[in-house]
Design a protein around this motif. Structure first.
Motif, PDB file in Angstrom:
ATOM      1  N   VAL A  20      -3.837  -1.614 -34.047  1.00  0.00           N
ATOM      2  CA  VAL A  20      -2.904  -1.575 -33.225  1.00  0.00           C
ATOM      3  C   VAL A  20      -3.149  -0.449 -32.325  1.00  0.00           C
ATOM      4  N   PRO A  21      -2.943  -0.444 -30.866  1.00  0.00           N
ATOM      5  CA  PRO A  21      -3.309   0.551 -29.988  1.00  0.00           C
ATOM      6  C   PRO A  21      -2.885   2.016 -30.321  1.00  0.00           C
ATOM      7  N   GLU A  22      -3.938   3.034 -30.120  1.00  0.00           N
ATOM      8  CA  GLU A  22      -3.382   4.315 -30.252  1.00  0.00           C
ATOM      9  C   GLU A  22      -2.279   4.662 -29.864  1.00  0.00           C
ATOM     10  N   GLN A  94      -3.035   2.425 -22.611  1.00  0.00           N
ATOM     11  CA  GLN A  94      -2.997   1.129 -21.606  1.00  0.00           C
ATOM     12  C   GLN A  94      -4.269   0.240 -22.214  1.00  0.00           C
ATOM     13  N   LEU A  95      -3.832  -0.959 -22.479  1.00  0.00           N
ATOM     14  CA  LEU A  95      -5.005  -2.038 -22.737  1.00  0.00           C
ATOM     15  C   LEU A  95      -5.597  -2.676 -21.626  1.00  0.00           C
ATOM     16  N   LEU A 188       9.117 -11.441 -38.564  1.00  0.00           N
ATOM     17  CA  LEU A 188       7.848 -10.280 -38.044  1.00  0.00           C
ATOM     18  C   LEU A 188       7.136 -10.840 -37.032  1.00  0.00           C
ATOM     19  N   GLU A 189       7.096 -10.333 -35.969  1.00  0.00           N
ATOM     20  CA  GLU A 189       6.359 -10.784 -34.866  1.00  0.00           C
ATOM     21  C   GLU A 189       5.542 -10.031 -34.151  1.00  0.00           C
ATOM     22  N   ILE A 190       4.554 -10.263 -33.658  1.00  0.00           N
ATOM     23  CA  ILE A 190       3.477  -9.682 -32.498  1.00  0.00           C
ATOM     24  C   ILE A 190       3.573 -10.447 -31.251  1.00  0.00           C
ATOM     25  N   ASN A 191       4.180  -9.968 -30.439  1.00  0.00           N
ATOM     26  CA  ASN A 191       4.132 -10.338 -29.023  1.00  0.00           C
ATOM     27  C   ASN A 191       4.154  -9.190 -27.864  1.00  0.00           C
ATOM     28  N   PRO A 192       2.869  -9.115 -27.170  1.00  0.00           N
ATOM     29  CA  PRO A 192       1.776  -9.785 -27.203  1.00  0.00           C
ATOM     30  C   PRO A 192       0.941  -9.407 -28.226  1.00  0.00           C
ATOM     31  N   LEU A 193       0.024 -10.238 -28.527  1.00  0.00           N
ATOM     32  CA  LEU A 193      -1.169 -10.061 -29.629  1.00  0.00           C
ATOM     33  C   LEU A 193      -2.274 -10.092 -28.673  1.00  0.00           C
ATOM     34  N   VAL A 194      -3.012  -9.133 -28.467  1.00  0.00           N
ATOM     35  CA  VAL A 194      -3.824  -8.970 -27.206  1.00  0.00           C
ATOM     36  C   VAL A 194      -5.249  -9.110 -27.604  1.00  0.00           C
ATOM     37  N   LEU A 195      -6.030  -9.711 -26.633  1.00  0.00           N
ATOM     38  CA  LEU A 195      -7.483  -9.644 -26.748  1.00  0.00           C
ATOM     39  C   LEU A 195      -8.092  -8.823 -25.487  1.00  0.00           C
ATOM     40  N   ALA A 204      -0.012  -5.555 -29.723  1.00  0.00           N
ATOM     41  CA  ALA A 204       0.536  -4.447 -28.513  1.00  0.00           C
ATOM     42  C   ALA A 204       2.269  -4.498 -28.745  1.00  0.00           C
ATOM     43  N   ASP A 205       2.777  -5.137 -29.559  1.00  0.00           N
ATOM     44  CA  ASP A 205       4.017  -4.897 -29.809  1.00  0.00           C
ATOM     45  C   ASP A 205       4.326  -5.364 -31.319  1.00  0.00           C
ATOM     46  N   CYS A 206       5.722  -5.151 -31.814  1.00  0.00           N
ATOM     47  CA  CYS A 206       6.026  -5.439 -33.037  1.00  0.00           C
ATOM     48  C   CYS A 206       7.887  -5.480 -33.088  1.00  0.00           C
ATOM     49  N   ARG A 207       7.754  -6.629 -33.773  1.00  0.00           N
ATOM     50  CA  ARG A 207       9.330  -6.779 -34.093  1.00  0.00           C
ATOM     51  C   ARG A 207       9.640  -7.046 -35.563  1.00  0.00           C
ATOM     52  N   MET A 208       9.960  -6.162 -36.075  1.00  0.00           N
ATOM     53  CA  MET A 208      10.146  -6.482 -37.716  1.00  0.00           C
ATOM     54  C   MET A 208      11.643  -6.285 -38.181  1.00  0.00           C
TER      55      MET A 208
END
Length: 418
Positions: A20-22, A94-95, A188-195, A204-208
């Motif tokens: 995950v990002p810092e 920021q990514l 449980l979702e990652i949106n967006p999952l970033v390259l 870059a995000d999380c819904r749990m």
């Protein structure tokens, strides 16, 4: 379902080995400035609320400097997003994004599935519902066999993923499933999952969301109320939850609709529904005659008399309420005499403390005759301020609402004259 804020979900991602990002959580603009300085690069300031659409609502802002981050936080903290007040923000690096993906799991309760469904798409950053089906890979996961790395590799390849990013993506998808299982999630979702442009794959995000029925296995979550709750529970709500936390015989749902200081202004009635539809009908009846509900209560599904008793006692404990209304606008198949016994015991304890207090009871359904006898005999000594109705008025919400209003007005006049 018990929902988690983004930063809370990302803590579980870290434990699962998902990058995950810092980021640092902050509650004041000053803390945001300090967090941005610690991160040492441009940041994004993200509102932490249990609701989607934060970006569209202005709850996600970019900042190039710590000072700018503090100004963004001043705009976000305290704002309301879908009825929820923002009390915390996540300050995150920021990514530099090269591509966005989507990865997520939900429980599909359909008879032919009844298990987790894994989804992956090369088109992240938007609602998954808006992505065309040919751009989403799905897999019904056999919980006995589980998931292997070759399964997630196949999913990514089927969506045209190849090259150096393939293995890191497949690895994150596999770890996402493992976190889903370990934490008893329903979503449980990652949106967006970033390259990123330097080749990193980050969530870059999380819904749990966790299954309420599994929370007893996870005291480490610190969930105070084991059902979907979008705000910090009040003392009233925590007390209500305690009635059913370890007693699964029927429902005893209680939620505060107005704080005590608001109740003392007048115009509020202690509200008690039986079943969702009946409860809505009763609330509508009160609203139409200019009364407001102090609480939302639902005791249905055949609760015990003791559970009903506790619910009524809690409803009656609210300061400033000007009446108690039992909304049983339903021909329930539950044993209504349980309700009758619980209500009588509670009201016999409470009504002597407040002479003339209005009570309107509508109760019908299974064991109706016995229930009506229990109510009428048990409350006979309290006079005409206690009105009891049966199935004759089950479709007459307008009449019942009018009776509550009339009794409340009489009670107000007596209090004003005293």
């Amino acid at each position: 379902m018990a929902k988690f804020l983004e930063y809370q979900g990302k803590e579980h991602f870290k434990k699962a080995g998902i990058p995950v990002p810092e980021g640092i959580v902050a509650s004041t603009p000053e803390e945001v400035v300090e967090a941005a300085r610690t991160i040492g690069k441009p940041v994004v300031v993200k509102a932490q609320v249990l609701a989607g659409g934060r970006g569209k609502a202005g709850g996600v802002k970019l900042a190039a400097t710590p000072e700018e981050a503090g100004k963004m936080a001043e705009q976000i903290l305290g704002m309301t997003i879908k009825g929820l007040v923002v009390k915390q923000v996540l300050v995150e690096e920021q990514l530099d994004i090269a591509q966005e993906f989507y990865a997520g799991l939900i429980i599909n309760s359909a008879q032919d599935v009844r298990g987790p469904v894994l989804m992956f798409s090369p088109e992240g950053g938007v609602d998954i519902e808006s992505v065309s089906e040919d751009k989403i890979a799905t897999r019904n996961v056999d919980v006995i066999k589980g998931l292997m790395i070759h399964d997630t590799l196949d999913m990514a390849v089927s969506m045209g993923i190849n090259g150096p990013v393939l293995r890191p993506l497949a690895d994150v998808i596999l770890k996402l499933y493992n976190a889903f299982r370990k934490n008893d999630c329903r979503a449980l979702e990652i949106n967006p999952l970033v390259l990123t442009k330097d080749g990193k794959v980050l969530a870059a995000d999380c819904r749990m969301e966790v299954d309420d029925q599994a929370l007893f296995r996870h005291p480490e979550f610190g969930i105070k109320i084991g059902r979907e709750f979008l705000k910090e529970p009040t003392d009233f709500e925590l007390m209500g939850w305690s009635f059913e936390a370890n007693d699964f015989r029927g429902t005893s749902y209680l939620a505060e609709m107005a704080p005590p200081e608001e109740l003392r202004k007048g115009g509020y009635v202690g509200y008690h529904g039986i079943g969702g539809g009946a409860a809505m009908l009763g609330m509508d009846a009160l609203n139409k005659v200019g009364l407001k509900v102090a609480d939302y209560a639902d005791t249905s599904g055949n609760p015990t008399a003791s559970k009903v008793y506790r619910a009524v006692k809690l409803i009656m404990s609210q300061p400033g309420i000007e009446g108690y209304f039992l909304s049983g606008f339903m021909m329930a198949n539950q044993e209504q005499w349980h309700h009758a016994h619980g209500i009588v015991k509670a009201l016999r304890e409470e009504l002597p403390k407040r002479p003339g207090f209005p009570v309107v009871l509508l109760l019908c359904g299974n064991k109706e005759k016995q229930s009506q006898e229990i109510l009428k005999e048990g409350l006979a000594e309290f006079g005409d301020r206690v009105e009891i109705y049966d199935r004759e008025h089950v479709y007459d919400a307008k009449f019942i609402g009018g009776r509550v209003k009339a009794l409340v007005e009489e009670y107000r006049k007596e209090k004003a004259a005293a």
